[in-house]
Design an enzyme around this catalytic site. Structure first.
Site, mmCIF file in Angstrom:
data_model
loop_
_atom_site.group_PDB
_atom_site.id
_atom_site.type_symbol
_atom_site.label_atom_id
_atom_site.label_comp_id
_atom_site.label_asym_id
_atom_site.label_seq_id
_atom_site.Cartn_x
_atom_site.Cartn_y
_atom_site.Cartn_z
ATOM 1 N N HIS A 227 49.536 47.481 39.643
ATOM 2 C CA HIS A 227 50.772 46.747 39.323
ATOM 3 C C HIS A 227 51.247 46.055 40.607
ATOM 4 O O HIS A 227 50.528 45.231 41.152
ATOM 5 C CB HIS A 227 51.783 47.753 38.742
ATOM 6 C CG HIS A 227 52.996 47.146 38.111
ATOM 7 N ND1 HIS A 227 53.096 45.831 37.772
ATOM 8 C CD2 HIS A 227 54.193 47.703 37.754
ATOM 9 C CE1 HIS A 227 54.283 45.588 37.228
ATOM 10 N NE2 HIS A 227 54.973 46.718 37.219
ATOM 11 N N VAL A 263 38.144 40.242 42.131
ATOM 12 C CA VAL A 263 38.484 39.130 43.016
ATOM 13 C C VAL A 263 40.001 39.005 42.964
ATOM 14 O O VAL A 263 40.566 38.495 41.987
ATOM 15 C CB VAL A 263 37.784 37.833 42.559
ATOM 16 C CG1 VAL A 263 38.191 36.663 43.439
ATOM 17 C CG2 VAL A 263 36.274 38.032 42.589
ATOM 18 N N HIS A 268 44.921 37.119 34.804
ATOM 19 C CA HIS A 268 46.256 37.520 34.345
ATOM 20 C C HIS A 268 46.171 38.053 32.923
ATOM 21 O O HIS A 268 45.341 37.603 32.137
ATOM 22 C CB HIS A 268 47.222 36.331 34.382
ATOM 23 C CG HIS A 268 48.654 36.747 34.390
ATOM 24 N ND1 HIS A 268 49.370 36.944 33.241
ATOM 25 C CD2 HIS A 268 49.493 37.024 35.418
ATOM 26 C CE1 HIS A 268 50.605 37.312 33.562
ATOM 27 N NE2 HIS A 268 50.703 37.372 34.873
ATOM 28 N N ASP A 323 49.857 36.579 43.069
ATOM 29 C CA ASP A 323 49.586 37.338 44.296
ATOM 30 C C ASP A 323 48.685 36.612 45.280
ATOM 31 O O ASP A 323 48.560 37.047 46.431
ATOM 32 C CB ASP A 323 48.970 38.696 43.942
ATOM 33 C CG ASP A 323 49.974 39.590 43.246
ATOM 34 O OD1 ASP A 323 51.161 39.518 43.593
ATOM 35 O OD2 ASP A 323 49.582 40.342 42.340
ATOM 36 N N ARG A 349 62.610 42.564 42.132
ATOM 37 C CA ARG A 349 62.578 42.994 40.730
ATOM 38 C C ARG A 349 63.823 43.800 40.341
ATOM 39 O O ARG A 349 64.160 43.892 39.158
ATOM 40 C CB ARG A 349 61.286 43.782 40.508
ATOM 41 C CG ARG A 349 60.636 43.802 39.143
ATOM 42 C CD ARG A 349 60.725 42.566 38.323
ATOM 43 N NE ARG A 349 59.717 41.541 38.484
ATOM 44 C CZ ARG A 349 58.504 41.527 37.976
ATOM 45 N NH1 ARG A 349 58.079 42.528 37.263
ATOM 46 N NH2 ARG A 349 57.699 40.498 38.152
HETATM 47 N N1 HAX Z 1 37.984 39.745 39.223
HETATM 48 C C1 HAX Z 1 37.027 40.507 38.640
HETATM 49 N N2 HAX Z 1 37.036 40.842 37.327
HETATM 50 C C2 HAX Z 1 38.031 40.351 36.582
HETATM 51 C C3 HAX Z 1 39.039 39.531 37.117
HETATM 52 C C4 HAX Z 1 38.987 39.222 38.504
HETATM 53 N N3 HAX Z 1 39.910 38.485 39.109
HETATM 54 N N4 HAX Z 1 39.891 39.184 36.145
HETATM 55 C C5 HAX Z 1 39.449 39.783 35.026
HETATM 56 N N5 HAX Z 1 38.329 40.503 35.282
HETATM 57 C C6 HAX Z 1 37.580 41.340 34.376
HETATM 58 C C7 HAX Z 1 38.435 42.540 33.969
HETATM 59 O O1 HAX Z 1 38.352 43.591 34.918
HETATM 60 C C8 HAX Z 1 37.833 42.926 32.635
HETATM 61 O O2 HAX Z 1 36.641 43.616 32.876
HETATM 62 P P1 HAX Z 1 36.197 44.845 31.911
HETATM 63 O O3 HAX Z 1 36.089 44.245 30.543
HETATM 64 O O4 HAX Z 1 34.910 45.271 32.522
HETATM 65 O O5 HAX Z 1 37.295 45.876 31.990
HETATM 66 C C9 HAX Z 1 37.460 41.559 32.052
HETATM 67 O O6 HAX Z 1 37.345 40.661 33.162
HETATM 68 C C10 HAX Z 1 38.488 41.006 31.088
HETATM 69 O O7 HAX Z 1 39.743 41.023 31.701
HETATM 70 P P2 HAX Z 1 40.930 40.083 31.204
HETATM 71 O O8 HAX Z 1 41.193 40.353 29.772
HETATM 72 O O9 HAX Z 1 40.623 38.672 31.591
HETATM 73 O O10 HAX Z 1 42.140 40.534 32.114
HETATM 74 P P3 HAX Z 1 43.017 41.844 32.031
HETATM 75 O O11 HAX Z 1 44.236 41.508 31.245
HETATM 76 O O12 HAX Z 1 42.214 43.032 31.606
HETATM 77 O O13 HAX Z 1 43.393 42.064 33.557
HETATM 78 C C11 HAX Z 1 44.113 41.513 35.752
HETATM 79 C C12 HAX Z 1 44.252 41.199 34.248
HETATM 80 C C13 HAX Z 1 45.171 40.735 36.496
HETATM 81 C C14 HAX Z 1 44.328 43.027 36.001
HETATM 82 C C15 HAX Z 1 42.706 41.107 36.217
HETATM 83 O O14 HAX Z 1 42.561 39.714 36.048
HETATM 84 C C16 HAX Z 1 42.403 41.495 37.650
HETATM 85 O O15 HAX Z 1 41.984 42.610 37.905
HETATM 86 N N6 HAX Z 1 42.604 40.544 38.639
HETATM 87 C C17 HAX Z 1 42.326 40.836 40.028
HETATM 88 C C18 HAX Z 1 43.435 41.701 40.638
HETATM 89 C C19 HAX Z 1 44.731 40.929 40.769
HETATM 90 O O16 HAX Z 1 44.775 39.794 41.261
HETATM 91 N N7 HAX Z 1 45.825 41.548 40.345
HETATM 92 C C20 HAX Z 1 47.149 40.929 40.402
HETATM 93 C C21 HAX Z 1 47.637 40.519 39.040
HETATM 94 C C22 HAX Z 1 48.904 39.707 39.096
HETATM 95 C C23 HAX Z 1 49.998 40.406 38.408
HETATM 96 O O17 HAX Z 1 50.108 40.358 37.191
HETATM 97 N N8 HAX Z 1 50.813 41.125 39.179
HETATM 98 O O18 HAX Z 1 51.846 41.865 38.667
#
Ligand code: HAX
Length: 388
Positions: A227, A263, A268, A323, A349
């Site tokens: 988060h 990455v 999102h 982010d 927040r």
């Molecule tokens: N890098 C690698 N893999 C990724 C990815 C990324 N940037 N974005 C999505 N995926 C993967 C997911 O891990 C998921 O894999 P599995 O099916 O093996 O579990 C798949 O692609 C489908 O994911 P999604 O449906 O597109 O995205 P989610 O809603 O599950 O997840 C996340 C959203 C933000 C958690 C995800 O894109 C991610 O992990 N991004 C990288 C970390 C990051 O930048 N986090 C900050 C998020 C910003 C935010 O909301 N902050 O509050």
């Protein structure tokens, strides 16, 4: 008795054990998120608000309309009147383990403010907390860093951000620091109702715990790496990339994916385009620090990573999220330690969560407030009998 919610949903087994993802549970008056335009506060797209004074955006979230200039001045005066911390945080912070994460310190600090002066009035407590946080944030940094001598008095006539920077006393370009923090705070103040920290805060408040206890719970929820702590991880990721050369950045991104690592700064849960909050921070960076090494890295990442991520059809949104840029900007203006970044997220927040708690406790259900949260969990052996 509250009506059982089952009739609202056609429940299937696919709804269980998925972290309630997408399951409607309530309404939110402060903000909503659309897949293309991202977050809107009280109907305003976030890009229209990013350049305003943070105090005016706090007013918007709490009053559901932007202030006139008279209302804005009156609200700033109100925050100043509430600003004085009714106790000495110094000995409390001095006693906390420095190894503890700054988010844990923030949570303890909020609890402490509540123990000193809880009015048991949702609005009073939410606004008092907002007014006292800038000083508390400055003290939190100083005590962790051991800079406890000659701390300047709080100057309550200053803006929220200036009260923080005045306490912090960093020997850096103050104008840039204030500008970056101002945009950062506004972009992070609220994000709909269902994100984990907001949900947790509202859930705790629904049992009539104090605003301070609910908010400390929110901060604990925000501190998780999936988060709010993602912004810390994101700058750590950028520092690991270490180059803005396009080919090398692409090789790095592919290497991370091959190793099964995320990455950071991309993807999102709701948005299906680049987050406007990322775009706003990129615009600010182009203006303030186009030649900063980390900024050059994220500029290249923004160009390379979406193309590489889009090769995987499972990834719903390969574009930059909020982010990606915040860490590079904070680092540039002198806030070099990513361990602290989530505390800025938390500080921001508090405005949105406080407004949402107020709405749920005081406005919803014709003023009766939302009842205590009580979702249903099936016992394993019941599950198949109740759910097709
Ligand atoms: N890098 C690698 N893999 C990724 C990815 C990324 N940037 N974005 C999505 N995926 C993967 C997911 O891990 C998921 O894999 P599995 O099916 O093996 O579990 C798949 O692609 C489908 O994911 P999604 O449906 O597109 O995205 P989610 O809603 O599950 O997840 C996340 C959203 C933000 C958690 C995800 O894109 C991610 O992990 N991004 C990288 C970390 C990051 O930048 N986090 C900050 C998020 C910003 C935010 O909301 N902050 O509050």
């Amino acid at each position: 008795m509250t009506e059982q919610p089952e009739h609202l949903l056609e429940l299937t087994e696919s709804h269980l054990d998925i972290g309630m993802r997408g399951i409607p549970v309530g309404t939110c008056r402060t903000s909503f998120v659309t897949p293309e335009e991202g977050v809107h506060y009280c109907g305003y797209p976030i890009t229209e608000l990013a350049g305003m004074a943070p105090e005016d955006v706090v007013y918007l979230l709490h009053n559901k309309e932007l202030p006139t200039s008279e209302q804005s001045e009156a609200f700033r005066n109100e925050l100043s009147r509430r600003a004085e911390i009714p106790g000495d945080l110094g000995p409390i912070f001095a006693a906390l383990p420095r190894e503890g994460h700054p988010m844990d310190w923030l949570s303890v600090g909020i609890h402490t403010l509540g123990m000193w002066d809880c009015k048991n009035d949702w609005r009073e407590d939410a606004l008092n907390l907002i007014a006292r946080l800038p000083r508390m944030m400055g003290l939190l940094f100083r005590y962790r860093e051991g800079r406890t001598e000659n701390i300047p008095d709080d100057n309550i006539s200053l803006s929220m951000i200036e009260r923080f920077t005045n306490t912090l006393q960093l020997d850096v370009d103050q104008e840039k620091l204030i500008r970056v923090l101002s945009v950062y705070l506004i972009l992070h103040m609220d994000h709909g109702g269902g994100n984990l920290s907001t949900f947790v805060g509202k859930a705790v408040a629904s049992g009539h715990a104090t605003l301070y206890s609910a908010m400390a719970s929110s901060m604990n929820a925000l501190s998780g790496p999936l988060h709010g702590r993602a912004n810390q991880s994101c700058l750590e990721f950028v520092l690991r990339v270490g180059t803005s050369d396009t080919e090398k950045v692409e090789a790095f991104v592919r290497g991370e994916l091959d190793a099964g690592r995320p990455v950071f700064g991309f993807g999102h849960a709701v948005l299906r385009a680049e987050d406007p909050r990322a775009a706003a921070q990129f615009d600010l960076g182009e203006e303030l620090c186009p030649d900063d090494e980390n900024f050059k890295i994220i500029r290249t990442l923004r160009e390379v990573a979406p193309r590489v991520l889009a090769e995987n059809p499972k990834i719903s949104n390969p574009n930059a999220n909020v982010d990606i840029a915040s860490g590079a900007l904070l680092h540039h203006v002198g806030l070099k330690d990513p361990n602290y970044y989530t505390t800025f997220f938390g500080w921001a927040r508090v405005a949105g969560i406080g407004a949402q708690i107020f709405d749920e406790r005081v406005v919803m259900r014709d003023g009766k407030g939302v009842p205590i949260y009580r979702p249903k969990y099936f016992a394993r052996e019941q599950e198949l009998r109740h759910v097709e």
